[in-house]
Motif scaffolding. Structure first.
Motif, PDB file in Angstrom:
ATOM      1  N   VAL A 158       0.835  -1.203   0.000  1.00 37.15           N
ATOM      2  CA  VAL A 158       0.000   0.000   0.000  1.00 37.15           C
ATOM      3  C   VAL A 158       0.868   1.252   0.000  1.00 37.15           C
ATOM      4  O   VAL A 158       0.599   2.210  -0.743  1.00 37.15           O
ATOM      5  CB  VAL A 158      -0.970  -0.021   1.201  1.00 37.15           C
ATOM      6  CG1 VAL A 158      -1.645   1.322   1.387  1.00 37.15           C
ATOM      7  CG2 VAL A 158      -2.003  -1.109   1.032  1.00 37.15           C
ATOM      8  N   SER A 159       1.908   1.277   0.799  1.00 38.44           N
ATOM      9  CA  SER A 159       2.786   2.449   0.849  1.00 38.44           C
ATOM     10  C   SER A 159       3.517   2.666  -0.470  1.00 38.44           C
ATOM     11  O   SER A 159       3.662   3.805  -0.924  1.00 38.44           O
ATOM     12  CB  SER A 159       3.796   2.300   1.981  1.00 38.44           C
ATOM     13  OG  SER A 159       3.147   2.360   3.216  1.00 38.44           O
TER      14      SER A 159
ATOM     15  N   MET B 287       1.022   4.042  -2.980  1.00 36.69           N
ATOM     16  CA  MET B 287       0.766   5.463  -2.699  1.00 36.69           C
ATOM     17  C   MET B 287       1.924   6.325  -3.174  1.00 36.69           C
ATOM     18  O   MET B 287       1.704   7.407  -3.744  1.00 36.69           O
ATOM     19  CB  MET B 287       0.537   5.674  -1.200  1.00 36.69           C
ATOM     20  CG  MET B 287      -0.810   5.232  -0.715  1.00 36.69           C
ATOM     21  SD  MET B 287      -1.021   5.304   1.077  1.00 36.69           S
ATOM     22  CE  MET B 287      -0.402   6.896   1.514  1.00 36.69           C
TER      23      MET B 287
END
Length: 104
Positions: free
Chosen positions: A70-71, A74
């Motif tokens: 997810v990081s 992003m």
């Protein structure tokens, strides 16, 4: 200390986003409105990228593979949107500079 600086940069980017969104809302001429919306996009993408970097450094949710994915997503989205915003800004700036400020 690094995380404190990142939090300050995150808040600055979020504040700049709101400033340019407000300027775009109050502007009547179309090219200047598009220019301010593009600047707001750049600051929002910087906010997203800085938030992802902060999560990677802080590591509050990064004890799993899902958190890292997810990081990274992003971060890639933030940097990609910033690049697209800079390209769009370079195309819109000459048009907005030639546009008269007061239209009847």
């Amino acid at each position: 200390m690094a995380q404190l600086v990142l939090i300050g940069l995150i808040l600055f980017a979020l504040g700049a986003y709101f400033v340019y969104k407000r300027r775009a809302y109050l502007t009547k001429t179309p090219y200047r409105k598009a220019l301010f919306n593009t600047q707001a996009l750049i600051w929002l993408s910087m906010f997203l990228a800085l938030f992802a970097i902060n999560q990677m450094i802080g590591g509050f949710i990064l004890d799993s593979t899902f958190g890292w994915i997810v990081s990274i997503v992003m971060l890639v989205l933030g940097v990609g949107n910033a690049i697209v915003g800079f390209i769009r800004y370079r195309k819109l700036y000459p048009l907005a500079a030639d546009e008269p400020i007061h239209q009847s």
